[in-house]
Design a protein around this motif. Structure first.
Motif: not given
Length: 407
Positions: A9, A122, A126
């Motif tokens: 990331r 995100l 994630v």
């Protein structure tokens, strides 16, 4: 869309997620001896702190965390490579095509693609705290998310003008990746090695292997682990990749962990991957640019310039951390080369943010052209190597060569 992992990331890893190293502190407190506990009790310290430390230390999982409280190298490497493979394999179906461009002197055209990972994805998709190596998300999730760009190109598997055979890609990209990238990328003015790990294995004549990956390397010495018959070394490396930008922008330095490996995921034996992950090394005395040592010790004017460090500091859940969150951003990339139908397919995906005052909209405008140009730059550089060193067919086996290629 490609699976979203928590390791590859733009948010940089904390230095505490790196494996044990003499220059990095242990993350677990030493277990007091029986004598020291009895002495402490005799002095009236009966708050149970020693028992708490003992209990915490004994609960560390030896599968993913070693005795120092840091990630075990094998599971960590496999987790990073699995995540990178899953993401880059999704490029053809998930990324949006932007067109095809030439990149001379490459004989093959380059397809450019893009894909946005939104801030909501995100935050919600994630698995920051639910993976094998959990991390806390950045304290301030970027409102713009991550903007990924990718390129795909296929090249004749030959050593000749405008193309290269697989072994040349392997030697130029998988081996000494950072140093070689600087040789064919004019914007890179330094690649500073910060930390390196040497871990002996017991498999003479073969590189370190974890499940579907072999010749695993995190040092730049990838080709040292293949055909030489000797006890091999598995090594980590952290680089500070230094980029010069047009005036009035300040130089950018991206601290990254580089991992390369051959994969055993396809019928073809010719398949490798290279991953670069941002990492926060501000607190490491071995850093050069991240802690400002370069301003005093740099040996050229550009190396002495104050630079913007490109990363976002985050915290992970393995050990508590008090690092300060910064608003800088980072650079991360995945490259994969494999032989398919007699051609070398080269796929690269990257996301970055140079920080500073330049809006992301303008940064994104320059990325497609830059990553396309890299293909031609690599071919031009490889042609120079052939001219200066002779035909590779007359040289020692690729994987037995360990010298860094020069410009």
């Amino acid at each position: 869309m490609p699976p979203l992992g928590n390791l590859v990331r733009l948010a940089a890893m904390s230095i505490d997620m790196l494996p044990t190293h003499p220059d990095l502190p242990s993350l677990t407190k030493p277990i007091p001896s029986q004598a020291s506990r009895e002495s402490s009790a005799a002095q009236g310290n009966t708050d149970g702190a020693a028992d708490q430390i003992t209990k915490a230390s004994s609960s560390v999982s030896t599968d993913t965390i070693d005795e120092s409280g840091r990630p075990s190298i094998g599971p960590f490497v496999k987790a990073v490579l699995d995540e990178a493979i899953a993401f880059i394999d999704g490029v053809p179906t998930t990324f949006k095509p932007m067109g095809t461009k030439a990149s001379k002197p490459s004989e093959s055209k380059v397809q450019v693609l893009s894909h946005d990972v939104t801030a909501d994805q995100l935050s919600d998709d994630v698995p920051w705290s639910e993976s094998r190596f959990p991390r806390k998300p950045p304290q301030e999730m970027p409102r713009t998310g991550e903007s990924w760009f990718a390129r795909r190109s296929r090249h004749l598997n030959l050593s000749g003008d405008g193309t290269a055979k697989f072994e040349e890609f392997e030697l130029g990209l998988a081996s000494h990746h950072a140093e070689n990238e600087a040789n064919y990328t004019p914007a890179i003015f330094d690649t500073y090695r910060v930390l390196q790990w040497d871990i002996p294995t017991q498999r003479p004549g073969k590189g370190p292997q974890f499940d579907n990956y072999s010749n695993v390397d995190m040092s730049g010495m990838y080709d040292d682990c293949s055909m030489v018959v000797c006890p091999v070394l598995l090594m980590h490396i952290v680089y500070e990749m230094c980029h010069k930008l047009p005036f009035p922008l300040m130089p950018r330095v991206f601290p990254v962990l580089v991992i390369s490996a051959m994969t055993n995921l396809t019928p073809s034996p010719d398949d490798f991957i290279v991953v670069q992950i941002p990492v926060d090394i501000q607190k490491s005395p071995k850093a050069f640019y991240s802690n400002g040592r370069n301003c005093i010790e740099g040996d050229t004017p550009i190396k002495r310039k104050k630079a913007v460090i490109g990363f976002v500091v985050d915290h992970h859940l393995i050990v508590d951390s008090t690092s300060l969150t910064k608003h800088s951003r980072a650079y991360t990339s995945i490259e994969r080369c494999s032989v398919k139908e007699g051609q070398v397919e080269w796929t690269m995906a990257t996301a970055s943010d140079t920080n500073g005052w330049l809006p992301m909209t303008f940064q994104k405008m320059g990325v497609p052209g830059a990553i396309t140009k890299d293909v031609g730059s690599f071919m031009k550089w490889m042609a120079r190597i052939r001219q200066s060193r002779g035909e590779y067919s007359q040289m020692a086996p690729w994987t037995a060569r360990v010298a860094t290629l020069g410009p």
